[in-house]
Design an enzyme around this catalytic site. Structure first.
Site, PDB file in Angstrom:
ATOM      1  N   ASP A   1       0.793  -1.233   0.000  1.00 56.27           N
ATOM      2  CA  ASP A   1       0.000   0.000   0.000  1.00 56.27           C
ATOM      3  C   ASP A   1       0.825   1.284   0.000  1.00 56.27           C
ATOM      4  O   ASP A   1       0.368   2.329   0.446  1.00 56.27           O
ATOM      5  CB  ASP A   1      -0.894  -0.006   1.246  1.00 56.27           C
ATOM      6  CG  ASP A   1      -0.081  -0.257   2.527  1.00 56.27           C
ATOM      7  OD1 ASP A   1       1.130   0.015   2.517  1.00 56.27           O
ATOM      8  OD2 ASP A   1      -0.664  -0.727   3.528  1.00 56.27           O
TER       9      ASP A   1
ATOM     10  N   GLU B   1      -1.026  -8.962  -1.321  1.00 60.48           N
ATOM     11  CA  GLU B   1      -1.535  -8.414  -0.043  1.00 60.48           C
ATOM     12  C   GLU B   1      -2.723  -7.477  -0.309  1.00 60.48           C
ATOM     13  O   GLU B   1      -2.789  -6.341   0.158  1.00 60.48           O
ATOM     14  CB  GLU B   1      -0.442  -7.700   0.753  1.00 60.48           C
ATOM     15  CG  GLU B   1      -0.818  -7.451   2.216  1.00 60.48           C
ATOM     16  CD  GLU B   1       0.303  -6.761   2.986  1.00 60.48           C
ATOM     17  OE1 GLU B   1       1.154  -7.485   3.542  1.00 60.48           O
ATOM     18  OE2 GLU B   1       0.330  -5.505   3.026  1.00 60.48           O
TER      19      GLU B   1
ATOM     20  N   GLU C   1      -1.986   5.019   3.084  1.00 63.25           N
ATOM     21  CA  GLU C   1      -1.971   3.585   2.737  1.00 63.25           C
ATOM     22  C   GLU C   1      -3.360   3.030   2.412  1.00 63.25           C
ATOM     23  O   GLU C   1      -3.529   2.274   1.459  1.00 63.25           O
ATOM     24  CB  GLU C   1      -1.328   2.773   3.871  1.00 63.25           C
ATOM     25  CG  GLU C   1       0.166   2.993   4.028  1.00 63.25           C
ATOM     26  CD  GLU C   1       0.519   4.172   4.922  1.00 63.25           C
ATOM     27  OE1 GLU C   1      -0.394   4.971   5.274  1.00 63.25           O
ATOM     28  OE2 GLU C   1       1.703   4.320   5.274  1.00 63.25           O
TER      29      GLU C   1
ATOM     30  N   HIS D   1       6.469   4.006  13.149  1.00 64.37           N
ATOM     31  CA  HIS D   1       6.821   4.776  11.956  1.00 64.37           C
ATOM     32  C   HIS D   1       5.633   5.367  11.219  1.00 64.37           C
ATOM     33  O   HIS D   1       5.797   6.174  10.312  1.00 64.37           O
ATOM     34  CB  HIS D   1       7.639   3.915  10.982  1.00 64.37           C
ATOM     35  CG  HIS D   1       6.827   2.882  10.257  1.00 64.37           C
ATOM     36  ND1 HIS D   1       6.205   3.135   9.068  1.00 64.37           N
ATOM     37  CD2 HIS D   1       6.519   1.604  10.559  1.00 64.37           C
ATOM     38  CE1 HIS D   1       5.561   2.047   8.662  1.00 64.37           C
ATOM     39  NE2 HIS D   1       5.731   1.104   9.556  1.00 64.37           N
TER      40      HIS D   1
ATOM     41  N   ARG E   1       2.675   7.465   9.705  1.00 62.91           N
ATOM     42  CA  ARG E   1       2.421   8.897   9.594  1.00 62.91           C
ATOM     43  C   ARG E   1       1.394   9.367  10.631  1.00 62.91           C
ATOM     44  O   ARG E   1       1.552  10.423  11.240  1.00 62.91           O
ATOM     45  CB  ARG E   1       1.871   9.144   8.193  1.00 62.91           C
ATOM     46  CG  ARG E   1       2.073  10.482   7.612  1.00 62.91           C
ATOM     47  CD  ARG E   1       1.737  10.406   6.124  1.00 62.91           C
ATOM     48  NE  ARG E   1       2.837   9.822   5.388  1.00 62.91           N
ATOM     49  CZ  ARG E   1       3.806  10.527   4.822  1.00 62.91           C
ATOM     50  NH1 ARG E   1       3.793  11.840   4.896  1.00 62.91           N
ATOM     51  NH2 ARG E   1       4.785   9.942   4.182  1.00 62.91           N
TER      52      ARG E   1
ATOM     53  N   HIS F   1      13.273   4.307  13.148  1.00 61.48           N
ATOM     54  CA  HIS F   1      12.972   4.583  11.740  1.00 61.48           C
ATOM     55  C   HIS F   1      13.662   5.887  11.338  1.00 61.48           C
ATOM     56  O   HIS F   1      13.633   6.855  12.102  1.00 61.48           O
ATOM     57  CB  HIS F   1      11.452   4.699  11.550  1.00 61.48           C
ATOM     58  CG  HIS F   1      11.031   4.617  10.121  1.00 61.48           C
ATOM     59  ND1 HIS F   1      11.032   5.701   9.273  1.00 61.48           N
ATOM     60  CD2 HIS F   1      10.609   3.568   9.368  1.00 61.48           C
ATOM     61  CE1 HIS F   1      10.620   5.324   8.067  1.00 61.48           C
ATOM     62  NE2 HIS F   1      10.356   4.034   8.106  1.00 61.48           N
TER      63      HIS F   1
END
Ligand code: UDP
Length: 401
Positions: free
Chosen positions: A102, A124, A137, A218, A220, A248
């Site tokens: 994604d 996926e 995503e 990590h 957003r 990250h």
């Protein structure tokens, strides 16, 4: 970019990958195709260049092409990648373009392939939170579903989500190829003492006087205030555990993590780990706190209790098996959930029971069976009798349908 000698007139399967999880989850497909005497073409977009290369190296793979597109925001990544990928797809004329997951690279890969008129396969497929988060995503995977011809859903629930959106054909429930990657790496670590020693090296200085609490953050949507709350929880939990954080590299994450946790006793800030090291670390940890999608899938398979730092998840299966708990991002809730796992033996035992709700290691073979049967014309498939490393099949090639 200049074509390299990898070019061929034979229609091939072209893989697009931009980030670490795409590398981990596509590697089993590429290795399986190679074992069947196919020559897939792996295109790195450049989105997260170093972490992608590192993850591929864990499987002795490297990209055939690197578009080198790095940009500060998803819109800029997509805007630059689509024409670059479209040019490459036009030049290579693959039989099918395979995208995974994604990310901006996933979305750009599917869009470019569709513009050029090449079929798209989505690995996926069907993961949904049913909200706008995680952004971008959730948006990417819904849009890719509209463009793909083949949808490889890891679970029955993911397939049902696709059907509910009106996708009528091309859905295959295969398990998640990330579990193939995990089981492969676990087997290699068990069989190769030199690899195991190298994988354990970054963990060598961490005391074993307390349980190891692994944390990765990590997403957003977890930046800013939510990240501050998670970091406050980790600081508090350093009283109970050795807190280990592979940090990250995104500045929005790394900056606050170092500022809050940098000087704390019993907190270990590590660089992003190789896949081998990370799998070794998951095997030794008592508990993982994470907002990672891949780690949510891997933890149940390992029997590693998992606290999910999200309000909703597109991976409810691990919660259903009792291996994972959604805890959100409030400091007190995280601390109390982590302490419950560390101190309540019965709860820990329940969460440590290994489960395979995301597949049991055969996803790559199943996906490739479909790709070869449906996407690659029979005329270009090998006519030799071939054998797969798992001995699954030894016969003439799959026929195109
Ligand atoms: N991983 C890794 N090194 C690390 C942290 C994670 O190799 O330091 C692996 C992890 O095992 C999983 C994948 O990276 O396979 C998850 O990637 P990430 O959390 O970046 O992305 P997401 O899965 O959330 O899309």
């Amino acid at each position: 970019m200049a074509a390299d000698p990898v070019s061929t007139t034979e229609p091939r399967i072209l893989f697009v990958a931009g980030t670490r999880p795409e590398a981990v989850k596509l590697a089993p497909l590429i290795l399986d195709l190679q074992a069947r005497s196919h020559r897939p073409l792996l295109v790195a977009t450049g989105q997260h260049r170093e972490m992608l290369d590192e993850a591929l190296a864990g499987f002795d793979l490297r990209a055939d092409r690197d578009l080198g597109v790095m940009a500060p925001s998803p819109d800029a990544v997509v805007g630059r990648l689509v024409p670059a990928l479209a040019d490459l797809i036009r030049a290579e004329r693959p039989a099918v373009v395979v995208v995974q997951g994604d990310t901006s690279s996933t979305f750009a890969g599917a869009l470019a392939a569709r513009y050029v008129g090449v079929r798209v396969a989505h690995v996926e497929a069907g993961l949904r939170t049913g909200t706008h988060d995680p952004h971008p995503e959730e948006m990417h995977r819904k849009l890719v579903a509209q463009m793909a011809d083949l949808h490889f859903a890891p679970t029955a629930a993911a397939a049902a989500a696709l059907r509910a959106e009106g996708i009528a054909a091309g859905i295959h429930v295969t398990g998640n190829s990330g579990i193939d990657a995990l089981l492969r790496m676990q087997a290699r670590l068990a069989a190769d003492p030199a690899l195991a020693a190298a994988a354990g090296a970054p963990l060598a200085g961490i005391a074993t006087n307390r349980p190891w609490l692994l944390a990765t953050v990590h997403r957003r949507e977890n930046q800013g205030q939510r990240l501050s709350a998670v970091l406050a929880a980790l600081a508090e939990l350093a009283a109970d555990a050795q807190v280990i954080v592979p940090v990250h590299p995104s500045p929005a994450i790394a900056g606050p993590v170092r500022a809050v946790l940098g000087a704390r006793p019993n907190v270990h800030l590590l660089p992003p780990l190789s896949y081998a090291s990370f799998v070794a670390l998951m095997g030794r940890a008592a508990l993982v706190l994470t907002d990672s999608g891949g780690v949510q899938e891997e933890a149940p398979a390992i029997g590693l209790p998992c606290l999910v730092l999200r309000d909703v998840t597109e991976r409810p299966e691990g919660v259903a098996t009792g291996n994972a708990v959604l805890v959100g991002c409030e400091t007190a809730a995280i601390v109390s959930a982590a302490r419950a796992v560390l101190n309540d033996a019965a709860l820990r035992l329940r969460m440590r029971r290994p489960a395979l709700p995301y597949g049991s290691g055969g996803a790559a073979g199943l996906i490739n069976d479909v790709l070869l049967r449906q996407a690659v014309p029979a005329s270009v498939q090998t006519t030799e009798s071939w054998s797969r490393s798992d001995g699954h099949r030894q016969s003439s090639p799959a026929s195109a349908s």
